[in-house]
Design an enzyme around this catalytic site. Structure first.
Site, PDB file in Angstrom:
ATOM      1  CB  ALA A 146      -0.935  -0.035   1.194  1.00 56.24           C
ATOM      2  NE  ARG A 147       1.373   5.701  -2.050  1.00 54.72           N
ATOM      3  CZ  ARG A 147       1.248   4.968  -3.170  1.00 54.72           C
ATOM      4  NH1 ARG A 147       1.546   3.699  -3.153  1.00 54.72           N
ATOM      5  NH2 ARG A 147       0.849   5.528  -4.297  1.00 54.72           N
ATOM      6  CG  ASP A 183       5.917  -2.882  -4.068  1.00 55.41           C
ATOM      7  OD1 ASP A 183       6.997  -3.085  -4.672  1.00 55.41           O
ATOM      8  OD2 ASP A 183       4.961  -2.275  -4.587  1.00 55.41           O
ATOM      9  CD  GLU A 232       8.168   4.200  -2.275  1.00 57.44           C
ATOM     10  OE1 GLU A 232       7.926   4.555  -3.439  1.00 57.44           O
ATOM     11  OE2 GLU A 232       7.448   3.400  -1.652  1.00 57.44           O
ATOM     12  CG  HIS A 245       6.285   1.961  -5.400  1.00 61.64           C
ATOM     13  ND1 HIS A 245       6.048   3.118  -4.699  1.00 61.64           N
ATOM     14  CD2 HIS A 245       5.084   1.603  -5.917  1.00 61.64           C
ATOM     15  CE1 HIS A 245       4.779   3.448  -4.790  1.00 61.64           C
ATOM     16  NE2 HIS A 245       4.168   2.534  -5.537  1.00 61.64           N
TER      17      HIS A 245
HETATM   18  N1  LIG Z   1       2.469  -0.649  -4.596  1.00 60.52           N
HETATM   19  C1  LIG Z   1       1.866  -0.185  -5.662  1.00 60.52           C
HETATM   20  O1  LIG Z   1       2.468  -0.072  -6.742  1.00 60.52           O
HETATM   21  C2  LIG Z   1       0.435   0.207  -5.583  1.00 60.52           C
HETATM   22  C3  LIG Z   1      -0.083   0.673  -4.410  1.00 60.52           C
HETATM   23  N2  LIG Z   1      -1.400   1.036  -4.327  1.00 60.52           N
HETATM   24  C4  LIG Z   1      -1.881   1.491  -3.019  1.00 60.52           C
HETATM   25  O2  LIG Z   1      -2.767   0.512  -2.479  1.00 60.52           O
HETATM   26  C5  LIG Z   1      -3.691   1.126  -1.572  1.00 60.52           C
HETATM   27  C6  LIG Z   1      -5.107   0.651  -1.863  1.00 60.52           C
HETATM   28  O3  LIG Z   1      -5.481   1.079  -3.159  1.00 60.52           O
HETATM   29  P1  LIG Z   1      -6.979   0.837  -3.678  1.00 60.52           P
HETATM   30  O4  LIG Z   1      -7.443  -0.508  -3.250  1.00 60.52           O
HETATM   31  O5  LIG Z   1      -6.975   1.204  -5.111  1.00 60.52           O
HETATM   32  O6  LIG Z   1      -7.764   1.957  -2.832  1.00 60.52           O
HETATM   33  P2  LIG Z   1      -9.309   1.931  -2.391  1.00 60.52           P
HETATM   34  O7  LIG Z   1      -9.641   3.321  -2.020  1.00 60.52           O
HETATM   35  O8  LIG Z   1     -10.122   1.221  -3.428  1.00 60.52           O
HETATM   36  O9  LIG Z   1      -9.312   1.015  -1.068  1.00 60.52           O
HETATM   37  C7  LIG Z   1      -8.871   1.437   0.184  1.00 60.52           C
HETATM   38  C8  LIG Z   1      -9.779   0.804   1.241  1.00 60.52           C
HETATM   39  O10 LIG Z   1      -9.254   1.084   2.538  1.00 60.52           O
HETATM   40  C9  LIG Z   1     -10.370   1.291   3.408  1.00 60.52           C
HETATM   41  N3  LIG Z   1      -9.955   2.044   4.586  1.00 60.52           N
HETATM   42  C10 LIG Z   1      -9.723   3.374   4.704  1.00 60.52           C
HETATM   43  N4  LIG Z   1      -9.366   3.673   5.957  1.00 60.52           N
HETATM   44  C11 LIG Z   1      -9.379   2.512   6.658  1.00 60.52           C
HETATM   45  C12 LIG Z   1      -9.096   2.164   8.002  1.00 60.52           C
HETATM   46  N5  LIG Z   1      -8.693   3.087   8.875  1.00 60.52           N
HETATM   47  N6  LIG Z   1      -9.201   0.859   8.379  1.00 60.52           N
HETATM   48  C13 LIG Z   1      -9.576  -0.087   7.497  1.00 60.52           C
HETATM   49  N7  LIG Z   1      -9.866   0.193   6.205  1.00 60.52           N
HETATM   50  C14 LIG Z   1      -9.764   1.461   5.791  1.00 60.52           C
HETATM   51  C15 LIG Z   1     -11.376   2.045   2.565  1.00 60.52           C
HETATM   52  O11 LIG Z   1     -12.691   1.907   3.074  1.00 60.52           O
HETATM   53  C16 LIG Z   1     -11.213   1.359   1.211  1.00 60.52           C
HETATM   54  O12 LIG Z   1     -12.162   0.304   1.069  1.00 60.52           O
HETATM   55  C17 LIG Z   1      -3.474   2.644  -1.751  1.00 60.52           C
HETATM   56  O13 LIG Z   1      -2.610   3.076  -0.703  1.00 60.52           O
HETATM   57  C18 LIG Z   1      -2.738   2.752  -3.079  1.00 60.52           C
HETATM   58  O14 LIG Z   1      -1.995   3.931  -3.173  1.00 60.52           O
HETATM   59  C19 LIG Z   1      -2.259   0.901  -5.374  1.00 60.52           C
HETATM   60  C20 LIG Z   1      -1.789   0.457  -6.583  1.00 60.52           C
HETATM   61  C21 LIG Z   1      -0.389   0.102  -6.794  1.00 60.52           C
HETATM   62  O1  LIG Z   2      -0.792   3.571  -8.320  1.00 60.88           O
HETATM   63  C1  LIG Z   2      -0.196   3.623  -7.232  1.00 60.88           C
HETATM   64  O2  LIG Z   2      -0.705   4.073  -6.177  1.00 60.88           O
HETATM   65  C2  LIG Z   2       1.170   3.147  -7.137  1.00 60.88           C
HETATM   66  O3  LIG Z   2       1.701   3.095  -6.060  1.00 60.88           O
HETATM   67  C3  LIG Z   2       1.900   2.801  -8.392  1.00 60.88           C
HETATM   68  O4  LIG Z   2       3.047   3.621  -8.485  1.00 60.88           O
HETATM   69  P1  LIG Z   2       3.904   3.719  -9.860  1.00 60.88           P
HETATM   70  O5  LIG Z   2       2.990   4.290 -10.892  1.00 60.88           O
HETATM   71  O6  LIG Z   2       4.343   2.357 -10.204  1.00 60.88           O
HETATM   72  O7  LIG Z   2       5.052   4.633  -9.543  1.00 60.88           O
END
Ligand SMILES: NC(=O)C1=CN([C@@H]2O[C@H](COP(=O)(O)OP(=O)(O)OC[C@H]3O[C@@H](n4cnc5c(N)ncnc54)[C@H](O)[C@@H]3O)[C@@H](O)[C@H]2O)C=CC1
Ligand SMILES: O=C(O)C(=O)COP(=O)(O)O
EC number: 1.1.1.95
Length: 585
Positions: free
Chosen positions: A272-273, A297, A302, A321
């Site tokens: 996630a983050r 990840d 970063e 990442h």
């Molecule tokens: N590593 C990477 O390359 C990537 C990382 N991400 C990260 O993954 C995370 C999730 O992304 P999505 O699923 O697209 O977002 P989303 O907004 O669809 O899902 C997040 C969920 O967390 C829940 N939430 C919020 N606060 C909460 C809490 N205190 N306790 C429990 N649940 C809570 C929300 O209700 C929501 O259902 C984000 O931080 C995003 O930036 C997303 C894509 C790629």
């Molecule tokens: O979409 C996100 O939140 C990500 O963390 C993906 O990051 P990136 O586009 O691969 O640098």
């Protein structure tokens, strides 16, 4: 009467839009003018500063001059930006205030080819009249697959064993792993990525539980996942996978206290983050054996510093990442962001816009305090929700003596949605994207007009927000029909809370609020005030609403600062107090 957003009409004509102070920072409120062509009158210029899928580049080239310049220094970026109409980035480019300043008004759109926009200064973008769009869906599966890849690689020591064999060793006993089948996986955050991870983990034979107070229970049930409390999730899991946005509530959510509640030997995945984990605390938990392994990840900084102890830790599997880095996802986000950027440059609406509310100035002026009221009522209502049933039915009632046609509630509706969803999500909500986001999250918003007699001088007498089919962590907030109900008015220009459940109160909606239900008796206000006073918490107002003298009453206390947990406990320990809740506005 249900009102739907006709967004295109808001973007058309003169394209003059403004930002309300409640929604976006006030430092420099200015009119935003979206124009359809570059200042030179020819093709617009789009700067792409990170690797973007070719399909997206091809699309951009049909409409604009495209400058792909990776690895720019901040200075180079600031120099180039004054010649660009749009900028496309991923997570590696910091788009701060200096970038917007340097663009001298030419930059009209920033496109984030991915979900998280923590690298873009949204406040500055809005102040400088720059629209920000992202690509929220195209990398969901890639992130989920990476989460599963890390989960399985961690459990079987794949990275460590690979490094060992490449170093010429044949070490078998050291890399005995653990099985996944039959183990409990806690998915924290059951949004787009979390639910895809859960679905895949079920396929691996894992028992999947999830904590997400705002997720619809039926979505969880449909894939055989149990919604549980945070405490149950972290204390019963063998594996924990994080899929939360980085918000004030989730920042360092994994810390010394929460690690100490986990099963000894738990294994953690974070796609996630980085900021969701207190990295120092994770190191301690790994060294103590509370956490057996972690697969990361993402990192608070970063790229992490060269000798980052977590990255070098033997029990940590780390990737730079890579969650969104599949060919397919990168093509997908490239197309998604390219379409949004081109559309925005043409002056069309982007459903993935993350800033820029657009409302005629006259409407905005009149509705301004009601806009604040609407957002705060949404924010209050969602904080009263507990349990796993999820927010899916919200009803907003506007009581007004104006003729229905004479009251534009689109902004109010958007602001209620903003108040409901922003505190629990990584998305940013405005007039453009509010309905889209609500629909995507399965939140049905219905609106009702209550026509009152009297002078139509005030646009609205009161607004009521009701959330149906949920449990409340403050039972007194429930109406007779079992919905969470909050009601507010604008009193002398100040948005105020006037009703909670069946209790009338009178609280201006500023700072934070403590709501207590108590047996109605003298001296209660004094007791609570003196506990707060002892901790130097400034009380801005107090009001008591009761059903009948001597029976139950709800006391609302406005405070400027957040009281400590100990102080809140002392209030809860007052014998006459039956329940209480602290709410941030
Ligand atoms: N590593 C990477 O390359 C990537 C990382 N991400 C990260 O993954 C995370 C999730 O992304 P999505 O699923 O697209 O977002 P989303 O907004 O669809 O899902 C997040 C969920 O967390 C829940 N939430 C919020 N606060 C909460 C809490 N205190 N306790 C429990 N649940 C809570 C929300 O209700 C929501 O259902 C984000 O931080 C995003 O930036 C997303 C894509 C790629
Ligand atoms: O979409 C996100 O939140 C990500 O963390 C993906 O990051 P990136 O586009 O691969 O640098």
């Amino acid at each position: 009467m249900a009102t739907s957003l006709n967004l295109s009409s808001i973007f058309s004509s003169s394209r003059l839009v403004t930002t309300p102070s409640s929604v976006f920072p006030t430092r420099q409120r200015r009119r935003i003018i979206l124009v359809t062509s570059s200042s030179s009158g020819g093709k617009p210029t789009i700067l792409v500063t990170e690797k973007l899928g070719q399909a997206g580049i091809d699309l951009l080239k049909k409409y604009a001059n495209v400058d792909c310049s990776n690895d720019l220094s901040l200075e180079e970026l600031c120099t180039k930006i004054s010649l660009c109409d749009a900028l496309i980035v991923r997570s590696g480019t910091k788009v701060g205030r200096d970038v917007f300043e340097s663009s001298r008004g030419r930059l009209k759109v920033v496109g984030r080819a991915g979900v998280g926009i923590d690298n873009v200064d949204l406040a500055a973008a809005t102040e400088y009249g720059c629209l920000v769009v992202n690509a929220p869906t195209a990398n969901t599966v890639a992130a989920a697959e990476h989460g599963i890849a890390l989960l399985t690689a961690m459990a079987r020591n794949i990275a460590q064993a690979d490094a060992s064999i490449k170093a010429g060793k044949w070490t078998r006993n050291k890399y005995v792993g653990v099985s996944l089948v039959g183990k409990t996986l806690a998915v924290l955050g059951f949004g787009k990525v979390g639910s895809e991870v859960a679905r895949r983990a079920r396929g691996l034979g894992m028992h999947v539980i999830t904590h997400d107070p705002y997720a619809p229970a039926d979505r969880a049930r449909a894939i055989g996942v149990e919604l549980v409390s945070f405490e149950v999730a972290i204390s019963t899991a063998d594996f924990i996978s994080l899929h939360l946005p980085l918000t004030a509530a989730t920042s360092k959510m994994m810390n010394d206290v929460t690690f100490s509640m986990m099963k000894k030997g738990v294994r953690i995945v974070n796609v996630a983050r980085g900021g969701v984990i207190d990295e120092e605390a994770l190191l301690r938990a790994l060294d103590l054996g509370i956490v057996a392994q972690a697969a990361l990840d993402v990192f608070t900084v970063e790229p992490p510093v060269k000798d980052n102890k977590l990255v070098l830790h033997e029990s940590v599997t780390a990737t730079p990442h890579l969650g969104a880095s599949t060919m397919e996802a990168q093509e997908g986000v490239a197309i998604e962001v390219a379409e949004a950027v081109i559309g925005a440059l043409r002056g069309e609406l982007a459903a993935t816009a993350v800033n820029a509310p657009m409302v005629p100035l006259e409407v905005l002026r009149e509705l301004k305090p009601y806009v604040v009221l609407a957002e705060k009522l949404g924010r209050l209502a969602v904080q009263l929700v507990t349990g796993g049933s999820g927010v899916n039915a919200v009803k907003v009632t506007y009581a007004s003596s104006r003729a229905p046609d004479d009251l534009d509630t689109r902004l109010l509706r958007a602001m209620v949605i903003k108040g409901l969803i922003e505190p629990i999500s990584s998305v940013f909500i405005n007039l453009v994207n509010s309905d889209y986001i609500a629909k995507q999250r399965g939140v049905k918003i219905s609106e009702e007009r209550m026509v009152l007699d009297g002078s139509p001088e005030n646009p609205i007498e009161y607004i009521t927000v009701r959330i149906a089919n949920v449990e409340s962590r403050f039972a007194s907030a429930l109406s007779e029909s079992g919905e969470i109900k909050v009601e507010g008015r604008v009193k002398q220009g100040v948005p105020s809370l006037t009703k909670v459940g069946l209790f009338g109160v009178d609280v201006s909606l500023e700072g934070s609020v403590i709501l207590c239900r108590q047996v109605d008796q003298p001296g209660m206000i004094g007791k609570v005030a003196s506990i707060l006073g002892d901790e130097n918490v400034n009380v801005s107002f107090m009001s008591v609403g009761r059903i009948a003298p001597g029976k139950q009453a709800v006391m609302a206390i406005g405070v400027d600062e957040q009281p400590s947990k100990e102080t809140l406990k002392k209030i809860g320990d007052i014998p006459a107090i039956e329940e209480f809740v602290f709410l941030k506005l």
